[in-house]
Design a protein around this motif. Structure first.
Motif, PDB file in Angstrom:
ATOM      1  N   ILE A  86       5.080   7.601   9.905  1.00 45.10           N
ATOM      2  CA  ILE A  86       3.904   7.156   9.144  1.00 45.10           C
ATOM      3  C   ILE A  86       2.944   6.392  10.071  1.00 45.10           C
ATOM      4  O   ILE A  86       1.730   6.593  10.032  1.00 45.10           O
ATOM      5  N   GLY A  87       3.518   5.526  10.910  1.00 40.48           N
ATOM      6  CA  GLY A  87       2.707   4.774  11.878  1.00 40.48           C
ATOM      7  C   GLY A  87       1.972   5.695  12.847  1.00 40.48           C
ATOM      8  O   GLY A  87       0.815   5.451  13.200  1.00 40.48           O
ATOM      9  N   ILE A  88       2.641   6.769  13.266  1.00 42.93           N
ATOM     10  CA  ILE A  88       2.022   7.739  14.168  1.00 42.93           C
ATOM     11  C   ILE A  88       0.891   8.488  13.444  1.00 42.93           C
ATOM     12  O   ILE A  88      -0.198   8.672  13.988  1.00 42.93           O
ATOM     13  N   ARG A 138       4.353  16.373   1.506  1.00 47.00           N
ATOM     14  CA  ARG A 138       3.085  16.038   0.856  1.00 47.00           C
ATOM     15  C   ARG A 138       3.264  14.930  -0.188  1.00 47.00           C
ATOM     16  O   ARG A 138       2.421  14.038  -0.306  1.00 47.00           O
ATOM     17  N   ASP A 139       4.381  14.965  -0.909  1.00 45.90           N
ATOM     18  CA  ASP A 139       4.580  13.969  -1.972  1.00 45.90           C
ATOM     19  C   ASP A 139       4.911  12.577  -1.437  1.00 45.90           C
ATOM     20  O   ASP A 139       4.910  11.597  -2.186  1.00 45.90           O
ATOM     21  N   MET A 198       0.837  -1.209   0.000  1.00 41.86           N
ATOM     22  CA  MET A 198       0.000   0.000   0.000  1.00 41.86           C
ATOM     23  C   MET A 198       0.867   1.251   0.000  1.00 41.86           C
ATOM     24  O   MET A 198       1.954   1.253   0.583  1.00 41.86           O
ATOM     25  N   THR A 199       0.383   2.306  -0.642  1.00 46.38           N
ATOM     26  CA  THR A 199       1.100   3.580  -0.580  1.00 46.38           C
ATOM     27  C   THR A 199       0.914   4.166   0.812  1.00 46.38           C
ATOM     28  O   THR A 199      -0.023   3.795   1.538  1.00 46.38           O
ATOM     29  N   VAL A 200       1.773   5.077   1.177  1.00 49.21           N
ATOM     30  CA  VAL A 200       1.698   5.726   2.487  1.00 49.21           C
ATOM     31  C   VAL A 200       0.352   6.437   2.670  1.00 49.21           C
ATOM     32  O   VAL A 200      -0.263   6.364   3.738  1.00 49.21           O
ATOM     33  N   GLY A 201      -0.112   7.077   1.609  1.00 51.12           N
ATOM     34  CA  GLY A 201      -1.406   7.759   1.670  1.00 51.12           C
ATOM     35  C   GLY A 201      -2.545   6.804   1.972  1.00 51.12           C
ATOM     36  O   GLY A 201      -3.430   7.104   2.784  1.00 51.12           O
ATOM     37  N   ASP A 202      -2.512   5.620   1.337  1.00 47.53           N
ATOM     38  CA  ASP A 202      -3.562   4.611   1.588  1.00 47.53           C
ATOM     39  C   ASP A 202      -3.458   4.028   2.990  1.00 47.53           C
ATOM     40  O   ASP A 202      -4.469   3.732   3.627  1.00 47.53           O
ATOM     41  N   TYR A 211       5.926   4.212  -1.285  1.00 47.12           N
ATOM     42  CA  TYR A 211       5.699   2.957  -0.551  1.00 47.12           C
ATOM     43  C   TYR A 211       6.631   2.881   0.664  1.00 47.12           C
ATOM     44  O   TYR A 211       7.708   3.504   0.666  1.00 47.12           O
ATOM     45  N   PRO A 212       6.257   2.097   1.699  1.00 53.83           N
ATOM     46  CA  PRO A 212       7.048   2.054   2.945  1.00 53.83           C
ATOM     47  C   PRO A 212       8.534   1.749   2.770  1.00 53.83           C
ATOM     48  O   PRO A 212       9.364   2.284   3.506  1.00 53.83           O
ATOM     49  N   HIS A 213       8.877   0.897   1.780  1.00 51.16           N
ATOM     50  CA  HIS A 213      10.290   0.497   1.641  1.00 51.16           C
ATOM     51  C   HIS A 213      11.190   1.666   1.227  1.00 51.16           C
ATOM     52  O   HIS A 213      12.420   1.566   1.309  1.00 51.16           O
ATOM     53  N   GLU A 214      10.584   2.754   0.800  1.00 51.62           N
ATOM     54  CA  GLU A 214      11.363   3.912   0.355  1.00 51.62           C
ATOM     55  C   GLU A 214      11.764   4.836   1.520  1.00 51.62           C
ATOM     56  O   GLU A 214      12.412   5.849   1.298  1.00 51.62           O
ATOM     57  N   PHE A 215      11.377   4.459   2.728  1.00 54.11           N
ATOM     58  CA  PHE A 215      11.617   5.341   3.877  1.00 54.11           C
ATOM     59  C   PHE A 215      12.563   4.713   4.903  1.00 54.11           C
ATOM     60  O   PHE A 215      12.674   3.488   4.988  1.00 54.11           O
ATOM     61  N   SER A 216      13.178   5.565   5.701  1.00 50.59           N
ATOM     62  CA  SER A 216      14.033   5.103   6.813  1.00 50.59           C
ATOM     63  C   SER A 216      13.146   4.651   7.974  1.00 50.59           C
ATOM     64  O   SER A 216      11.928   4.893   7.975  1.00 50.59           O
TER      65      SER A 216
END
Length: 325
Positions: free
Chosen positions: A166-168, A148-149, A112-116, A154-159
């Protein structure tokens, strides 16, 4: 100053997991992960929950959220006992009770995308239309310090730190009152931990949130908590205000835990007497009678092996479960 109302009250909470002890075992055995735990949290307060791995901290948090069905006990949320509610009856409370999970790598759906991910709960509870939901997601990304972007990624693109943000954001999406923070900083770099804790404090003040903050890092728990509960092998052994508990621990286990905190000043560290506990932590499967800490406690007496100590108020609102008091 008027005391704030009690938002969450936990009475005699138990969560037992059945286990097989052998191929031909006739009687069922149980892991008593949470065994007769009681505490309360006032609105806008943070209760820290500490203890070594396997003591039942996370199980307590998940049972309060009813991710695990309680074996027995009461979970009174805003005056209503939610322990007996069905999954359907729990739906309105799912908006009010949220959770930040320990592992930011495992708790986000990689497909899922971060937005979803952030907007999923809003969609499930049918709180907004599509356009409003998208605006709410962008607002939440900004709230937790992301761009915003980032919503289209997707989650794998983040530290790790960004994933926890994102979880918060996901936990805030449905405007909860109460959040269980299940070791939200333990998987993060030390440099990121303080940022996340500071953000949680700012959000609490801004949104009038109430936290159950579960952690290993005792110094961080002191920083964020109003009161702290210490767990050992499924039991609460001490509970009191953050300053009182750190400045004058009462239970022998609390003293040992606090003595293990590293002190950066070498002169003070030299004076600090580290309490080394002897022996192994007993098995939580059908524990022996008496105090669960007795085999590792230098103050243990005959009574400790026979009678289980109950949590009782001893001084200035402090509660301790020990026969020494």
């Amino acid at each position: 100053m008027q005391e704030k109302k009690v938002l969450l009250e936990v009475n005699n909470l138990k969560k037992y997991f059945p286990v097989k002890t052998g191929m031909f075992a006739k009687e069922k055995s149980f892991v008593k992960a949470v065994d007769d735990v009681s505490f309360h949290i006032r609105q806008g307060e943070t209760l820290g929950l500490v203890g070594e791995s396997g003591c039942g901290k996370t199980t307590t948090g998940r049972t309060i959220m009813k991710l695990y069905e309680p074996t027995s006990g009461q979970i009174i949320y805003d005056g209503k006992n939610i322990e007996a509610l069905s999954e359907k009856q729990m739906v309105p409370y799912r908006k009010r009770l949220q959770m930040i999970f320990q592992d930011p790598y495992a708790s986000l759906n990689p497909r899922m995308t971060v937005g979803d991910i952030i907007g999923e709960a809003i969609e499930i509870h049918k709180l907004m239309g599509k356009k409003e939901r998208q605006e709410r997601v962008l607002e939440l990304l900004n709230t937790v310090g992301l761009n915003r972007d980032h919503g289209a990624r997707y989650p794998h693109e983040f530290s790790g730190g960004q994933r926890q943000r994102i979880g918060i954001a996901r936990s805030l999406a449905v405007n909860p009152d109460f959040i269980v923070c299940d070791e939200p900083i333990s998987a993060l770099d030390v440099s990121i931990q303080a940022q996340i804790v500071n953000m949680l404090e700012e959000l609490q003040e801004k949104l009038n949130l109430t936290y159950l903050f579960i952690a290993h890092d005792l110094s961080m728990v002191k920083h964020i908590s109003n009161r702290i509960g210490v767990m050992y092998l499924g039991k609460l052994v001490e509970i009191g205000s953050s300053n009182d508990l750190y400045n004058k621990p009462l239970h022998p286990y609390t003293k040992a835990l606090l003595s293990a905190i590293p002190i950066p000043d070498p002169n003070l560290a030299e004076k600090n007497k580290r309490i080394i506990l002897q022996g192994e932590t007993p098995s939580p499967i059908d524990p022996k009678p008496g105090c669960r800490f007795k085999d590792r406690c230098k103050y243990a007496k005959e009574k400790c092996g026979i009678e289980e100590p109950r949590l009782k108020i001893v001084e200035g609102g402090r509660s301790v479960a020990c026969h020494l008091f």
